[in-house]
Structure formats: C-alpha cells, structure tokens
Write an enzyme that holds these catalytic residues in place. Sequence first.
Site, short mmCIF file in Angstrom:
data_model
loop_
_atom_site.label_atom_id
_atom_site.label_comp_id
_atom_site.label_asym_id
_atom_site.label_seq_id
_atom_site.Cartn_x
_atom_site.Cartn_y
_atom_site.Cartn_z
N ARG A 78 0.87 -1.18 0.00
CA ARG A 78 0.00 0.00 0.00
C ARG A 78 0.91 1.23 0.00
O ARG A 78 1.69 1.42 0.92
CB ARG A 78 -0.92 -0.02 1.22
CG ARG A 78 -1.92 1.13 1.30
CD ARG A 78 -2.94 0.83 2.40
NE ARG A 78 -3.88 1.91 2.62
CZ ARG A 78 -3.81 2.79 3.62
NH1 ARG A 78 -2.81 2.71 4.51
NH2 ARG A 78 -4.72 3.74 3.76
N ASN A 154 -7.13 8.19 2.51
CA ASN A 154 -6.78 7.58 3.79
C ASN A 154 -7.53 8.22 4.94
O ASN A 154 -7.59 9.46 5.06
CB ASN A 154 -5.27 7.71 4.03
CG ASN A 154 -4.83 7.09 5.34
OD1 ASN A 154 -4.87 5.87 5.50
ND2 ASN A 154 -4.43 7.92 6.29
N GLU A 155 -8.15 7.40 5.79
CA GLU A 155 -8.79 7.85 7.04
C GLU A 155 -9.47 9.21 6.83
O GLU A 155 -9.11 10.21 7.45
CB GLU A 155 -7.77 7.92 8.17
CG GLU A 155 -7.14 6.56 8.43
CD GLU A 155 -6.10 6.55 9.55
OE1 GLU A 155 -5.84 7.62 10.13
OE2 GLU A 155 -5.54 5.47 9.84
N HIS A 221 -9.18 0.17 9.75
CA HIS A 221 -7.85 0.26 10.34
C HIS A 221 -7.96 -0.16 11.80
O HIS A 221 -8.82 0.35 12.53
CB HIS A 221 -7.30 1.68 10.22
CG HIS A 221 -7.03 2.08 8.80
ND1 HIS A 221 -6.50 3.31 8.46
CD2 HIS A 221 -7.23 1.43 7.62
CE1 HIS A 221 -6.38 3.38 7.14
NE2 HIS A 221 -6.82 2.25 6.61
N TYR A 223 -6.32 -0.39 15.35
CA TYR A 223 -5.32 0.01 16.35
C TYR A 223 -5.94 -0.17 17.74
O TYR A 223 -6.48 -1.22 18.05
CB TYR A 223 -4.82 1.42 16.07
CG TYR A 223 -4.02 1.53 14.79
CD1 TYR A 223 -2.74 1.02 14.71
CD2 TYR A 223 -4.56 2.13 13.65
CE1 TYR A 223 -1.99 1.09 13.53
CE2 TYR A 223 -3.83 2.21 12.46
CZ TYR A 223 -2.55 1.69 12.41
OH TYR A 223 -1.82 1.77 11.25
N GLU A 250 -5.04 -1.27 7.53
CA GLU A 250 -3.90 -0.92 8.37
C GLU A 250 -4.09 -1.61 9.71
O GLU A 250 -5.22 -1.76 10.19
CB GLU A 250 -3.80 0.59 8.64
CG GLU A 250 -3.17 1.42 7.58
CD GLU A 250 -2.99 2.88 8.04
OE1 GLU A 250 -2.89 3.12 9.27
OE2 GLU A 250 -2.94 3.76 7.18
N TRP A 279 0.99 -1.69 9.01
CA TRP A 279 1.65 -0.37 8.99
C TRP A 279 2.88 -0.45 9.88
O TRP A 279 2.76 -0.82 11.04
CB TRP A 279 0.70 0.71 9.52
CG TRP A 279 1.31 2.07 9.40
CD1 TRP A 279 2.18 2.67 10.28
CD2 TRP A 279 1.14 2.99 8.32
NE1 TRP A 279 2.56 3.90 9.81
CE2 TRP A 279 1.94 4.12 8.62
CE3 TRP A 279 0.40 2.97 7.14
CZ2 TRP A 279 2.00 5.23 7.77
CZ3 TRP A 279 0.48 4.07 6.30
CH2 TRP A 279 1.26 5.19 6.62
#
Length: 536
Positions: A78, A154-155, A221, A223, A250, A279
């Site tokens: 990516r 992105n985001e 994503h 996290y 991610e 990531w």
Amino acid sequence: MTNRLGLVAAAFLSLLVSMIVAPAPAHAAAGLRVSGTRIVEANGNPFVMRGVSHAHTWFTSQTSSFAGIKSLRANTVRVVLSGGRWTPNDASDVANVVSLCRQNRLICVLENHDTTGYGEQSGAYTLSQAVDYWSSVRSALTGTEDFIIINIGNEPYGNNGVSAWTSATTNAITRMRGLGFDHLLMVDAPNWGQDWQFTMRDNARTVAAADPQENTVFSIHMYGVFDTASEITAYLGAFQSAGLPLVIGEFGHDHSDGNPDENTIMSEAQSRGIGYIGWSWSGNGGGVEYLDMVNNFNASSLTSWGERIFHGANGIGQTSREATFFGGGTGDDTTAPTTPGTPSATNVTASGATLNWTAATDSGGSGLAGYNVYREQGGTDALLGQTATNAITLTGLSAATEYEVYVRSRDGAGNLSGNSPTTTFTTSSGGGPGGGCTATGTVQSQWGGGYVTQVAVTNGGSSAISGWTVTFTLPSGHTVTGSWNATLSVTGQTVTARNAGYNGSLAAGGSTSFGFQAGRPGNDTTTAGSYTCTAS
C-alpha cells in the site's frame, strides 16, 4: 479513543432475492474485482492481500523498498501518495511507482494520504479534493486494473463531522467512475479509520450500491479500538454476515491509543480469507517509531514488529500467495526451486555468525523469492531467519552452543526446495552481556487522570545481549493500568519491566520498545521518569 463505544456484532438485513434475473452492469468491472465478500482476479482466482504500507510520498528515494517488501514474501504493498498536502506525487512519479509494482510482482494499493483526519486535523483535504488528485494522475493508471487498487482517501474523517462520511464517500465513488476509472476502489472508514461509531459498518450497503460497477471494497484500520478478540471478530463478522467485502487496510502491534490484538487480527483474517496490510515498512516518526518493520528501509534488518508480521503465526511468510496475474498463485506454479548448496559459517561470535551458500535457481515461473535458514533440532527444526540473497548474518544466538543448520530456497508462489546439506558451528563462550543498555521514556499522550508512556531500550554495547530489565519509579499515587511488549511487576512505587520472549535479544546498536499506561490523581500533572536498564 476516550468516547469509544464497545464493538458489538451488527445485524444486517439480507436482501430479498429477485425472481427475475438482473441485467449485467452497463460497465462491467475489469481486472481485480469484488465477488461477494472476496476479491478475485480477472481470471476468477481469489486474491487475499498480505502486505505492508510504504510511505513513498515522504521517502521517494527509497524505491528499493518495493524489492525489499517482495523479498519477504508480501503480495501487496500500500503506497502512500499526496496531491498537495505534502510534496505532490505527480503523474510521472505515479507511473514510476506503477512500474515498480509490476516489476516486483506486487499488487499495489495506491492511497491518497491528504484526507487523513479531515474535520479534526488542520490541513486535511476533502474526499472531493482526493478525486481531483486521482483525475490529475489518471494517465499513469490507464490499463492497470489487473494489479492496481485505488484507495480513494486515507482515514478521510477524524472524529468530527463523521455523519458526512456516507455522502462524501458515495459522491467520490460516483465521480471516480464518471472519470473513467475501472479499478477496484477501496474506501477507508472514518474515526481515523477505526469506525468506532460504526458509520461505515452501518452504511456500507448504501455506499456499495453507489458504485455502478459494484466494485468497491471497505477498509478498516485496527489500532487501539481493536484491543480484544471479541471486538475484532464482531466487526469482521458483521461485514461477512452482510455479504460485503472488507480488508484490514492498516494495523499494528502497538499504538498510542491502546494495544491492538495483532494475534487475533492476523488469525481471524487468515481463517476468514480477509486481506490485511500492516503499517508500516519504515520511516515512522512522532513517537510511533515502534511501528517500523525494518530498520532504515533495510529488508535484512527486521524489528520485533517486522519479525512478527513476516515470520510469525499467520504472518506474511506463512500465508501470502502471489497474484496469478504475475504467474504465481496456488495452481500456476507448482515447481519447487533447486536445492541450495551447503552453507559455510564465518565470523562466528558468541551471539552470531555469517552464512553463505551456492545460490539456487527456479524454473517454475514465479521467480526465486529467497531462502529460509533452519536450525536442525531433532524432530522440530527452528527457523533462524529468512533472506533474499544467498547470505545471511544470524544474531541473537546463544554463547558456547553448537548449531547445525541447513537452508531451503523458496519461490514467489511459496514452493520450497529440499534441504541443503547441513553445516555445524559452535558459538564462542563470549564475555558476558554487551553492556551499555539504556532506556528512555517518552510520554505519548496524557489526560487529567493518566498518561501513556513508550520506553525505548537500546543496546549501546559492542556485542549482543539476550535480555534486558528496566526499572523506574512511579510518583506517589500513580498506578500502572496496562502495559505491552514487556512483563511488569510492581513493588510499592518501583516498577520492574522485563523483556518479552520476542524482544529480549538485541544486537550491538539494536533497539526495541515497550509501553505502559498509568493512572494518577486528577490534580497531578507529573509522569514517571528516570529509567534504568540492565542487560543480561
């Protein structure tokens, strides 16, 4: 995420199946495309992403990273791009990236990073501006639908104005198709990609329906929001129950907003056939340097995170399969490469050795991807390392220990050769720990009742160490409420942190990190300090 909602399984209503056969889309998808919950290639072969992100826009000279990522068996990269929030990547630069993708037999997800945190972070671009960027580089992307995926932005929202995500995303998809893009499109969730308000989850069907080619995949994503197995399985299960395609665009092994459960993320992705992209390759800053997979863009210098994602359970090395577009996959190349020559050991020390062997060859069409180096241990052999070339420097070995090792070659389709003849060497007795072990704490975030600290541990000595212990003192009234990448014990206000099983061995000059979260009285603004490191 202080306002984070607990993830729960979503109940999606299934569509009624029409008794009348629907007409084919007016403009059928080309190349990579969505098929139910999966991504398939033009020939119908399922493709499951196993890759990493590379911050190209900030490190445009690091073009060797594409080959390095491929050498560790990733099938996807990516690529971070910018249309103006940072130095723009113009059509010429994008064309070079596309060439590197094809040359290194990688499916490439090209993402516009300008939109990151829109509504909350100053300078962030809108999704409409992201589409303007894609329009400006369209000439570089014509005819690349078989191996390029466009991640529109992105985001694209932080935690403010999230309700606008659905309309902004559907408008972006509609515009991309109107501009003539036939690629598989990827759309990121809001809430900095983590969708803790479930905006993407609950509106995904509406967004999918906005694509006239029915060729959009959703990206979550993972996290700190995804720090438990139940949260991960509920979110992934919601999309699969709805029959909608999802990838983990991610994720990391650690983050300032919490400690994601990377083991469950990877195992669930593997069992469900869902793609994941970690990531990131290298070059992280701003306190998240621990997310680097390799040191200084060097594929031969893996960090603890790199070891985990490339060589660990359900990792890239175990589960990645090259796209059949490049001649790989499960059915096209079943021919194993030749067996490499006997490894020879040189530069043997108390903790390491250099191995060299005669290179193997591959005639199956996937190309020689690299080598696995094993220690022969009765019936259960241990993988000591992986390399793209016919040489490797082993580190973290035990002093005064006999090692019997052999090498196997592997190709891009995952085929392994037979075992090379073994060679035996014994490490020297050494002179004790390397010394010079230091620890430095950095406060990642804090609030009235607590704070998060990341501690960097560095071996400043001249030889490797096999373990470390860090001690520090909490101010009065402070308590440890969580930790990661180390085992913590507390006596009074004294905290002792010992390395985990995977990050104790540090070569000379090597480093790793651990972190902890602490609570404190509400009117207290102090944090822990004065970290002492002892090597073992």
